[in-house]
Design an enzyme around this catalytic site. Structure first.
Site, PDB file in Angstrom:
ATOM      1  N   GLN A 105      40.570  57.536 -55.744  1.00  0.00           N
ATOM      2  CA  GLN A 105      40.712  56.234 -55.068  1.00  0.00           C
ATOM      3  C   GLN A 105      42.110  56.085 -54.459  1.00  0.00           C
ATOM      4  OE1 GLN A 105      38.792  53.726 -54.134  1.00  0.00           O
ATOM      5  NE2 GLN A 105      36.961  54.806 -54.840  1.00  0.00           N
ATOM      6  N   SER A 106      42.603  57.140 -53.843  1.00  0.00           N
ATOM      7  CA  SER A 106      43.950  57.110 -53.263  1.00  0.00           C
ATOM      8  C   SER A 106      44.056  56.145 -52.079  1.00  0.00           C
ATOM      9  CB  SER A 106      44.314  58.525 -52.814  1.00  0.00           C
ATOM     10  OG  SER A 106      45.427  58.501 -51.950  1.00  0.00           O
TER      11      SER A 106
END
Ligand code: PLP
Length: 342
Positions: A79-80
């Site tokens: 989930q960067s």
């Protein structure tokens, strides 16, 4: 000292205009200990729904284009936010984007992955744990080699966009903040933010050192980084060295950065990067109900927990002003496990 760079700069780094700047500086309610909080809204930088990486990507993408790149390759946890914003930057600039991510490809993309896909990036899943950054970086290097061999002219961006060039964005943010303090006639004692790859921290430290070198010692707030990843909490990267490198790229190689300029509070990460903590969940609730600010569980929530904790411990005298840099992270709330229990 106006603008990102003062007179006397010997080299002007290449820059792609991607962010909506300056971001607002808002006043908020009092924290425990009668400390007034101000929030620097870097969650509102605009690019790809905003966040701190827009400032770094202005310089990284400027460098990419100047060096003839036709594609961007970067890396991060599943989930960067950094990857999502790189995807948006590539779309804006007409560069193909490849993202090397932890975990496996999900059946349904959510949160940052949904947005990265929408922005047209290609997602490469490594199966790695989110905190195994070394493994992710090796996968990035492999992909870069392959793309170079295929003639895609890749520009490779390490995790978090943390290089001396990327950190220029936060040297500029420090200058922007000092201008805003002057306009608001306020003298904050501290600037607090979440730190994971160290680039935001290094840029702010560089900006502060630049001001000090110009004789502005009286009104300089301390930079307090709240470490949210094991690497930064163990001194990797060396933030003082990175700040020196940033100053050199900006044209100020002689400005000194002292080891004491790097102040890091490592108490708020919990057991690991991206593992939620009760303190961060409480801080997310506090910020939402006191200021309508949306923080995430991996970065800004832990950063704000550090702000609240330090205020409660009496780190700053009553009546002080303290700034929290809201670095973003909203999309992760819409991924599985991304929101605190309500
Ligand atoms: C929302 C958010 N806040 C803070 C950070 C930390 O910034 P840095 O990597 O420059 O330490 C990140 C990095 O990904 C982020 O996405």
């Amino acid at each position: 000292m106006r603008g990102a760079y003062d007179a006397g700069v010997t080299n002007e780094p290449a820059r792609s205009r991607l962010a909506t700047l300056p971001t607002p500086l808002e006043t908020g309610p009092d924290l425990p200990g009668d400390v007034r909080v101000w929030v620097k809204r870097d969650d509102l930088t605009g690019l790809g729904v905003g966040g701190n990486k827009a400032r770094k990507l202005e310089f990284l993408c400027g460098d990419a284009i100047a060096s003839g790149a036709r594609s961007l390759v970067t890396v991060g946890a599943a989930q960067s936010n950094h990857c999502r914003m790189t995807a948006a930057a590539g779309t804006v600039l007409g560069l193909e984007v490849h993202l090397v991510l932890s975990g496996e490809r999900p059946e349904v993309a959510t949160g940052n992955q949904l947005l990265s896909t929408l922005f047209g990036a290609q997602l490469h899943f490594t199966g790695a744990e989110p905190s195994h950054w070394g493994e992710l970086e090796i996968a990035r290097e492999g992909l870069v080699e392959q793309l170079a061999a295929d003639g895609a002219a890749p520009y490779s961006i390490p995790i978090g966009g943390t290089t001396a060039i990327g950190a220029l964005g936060y040297l500029g943010a420090f200058v922007e903040l000092m201008d805003q303090f002057e306009t608001a006639d306020v003298q904050p004692v501290a600037i607090v933010h979440a730190s994971s790859s160290g680039g935001t921290h290094a840029g702010l430290v560089a900006g502060r050192a630049l001001y000090r070198s110009r004789g502005r010692t009286d009104r300089l707030p301390e930079i307090l980084a709240i470490g949210v990843a094991k690497g930064v909490n163990h001194g990797i990267p060396d933030v003082a060295d990175l700040a020196r490198g940033t100053l050199a790229v900006a044209g100020f190689p002689d400005v000194e950065v002292e080891p004491a300029d790097v102040v890091l509070d490592t108490r708020w990460m919990g057991s690991d990067y991206a593992v939620p903590t009760d303190e961060a969940d409480r801080a997310i609730g506090w910020a939402a109900r006191h200021g309508g600010w949306v923080l995430d569980r991996t970065y800004s929530g832990k950063g704000f927990a550090g702000l609240l904790g330090n205020a409660a411990e009496g780190r700053w005298p009553g009546g002080s002003d303290v700034v929290f840099v809201h670095t973003g992270g909203l999309p992760a709330l819409f991924a599985p496990g991304g929101a605190p229990p309500t």
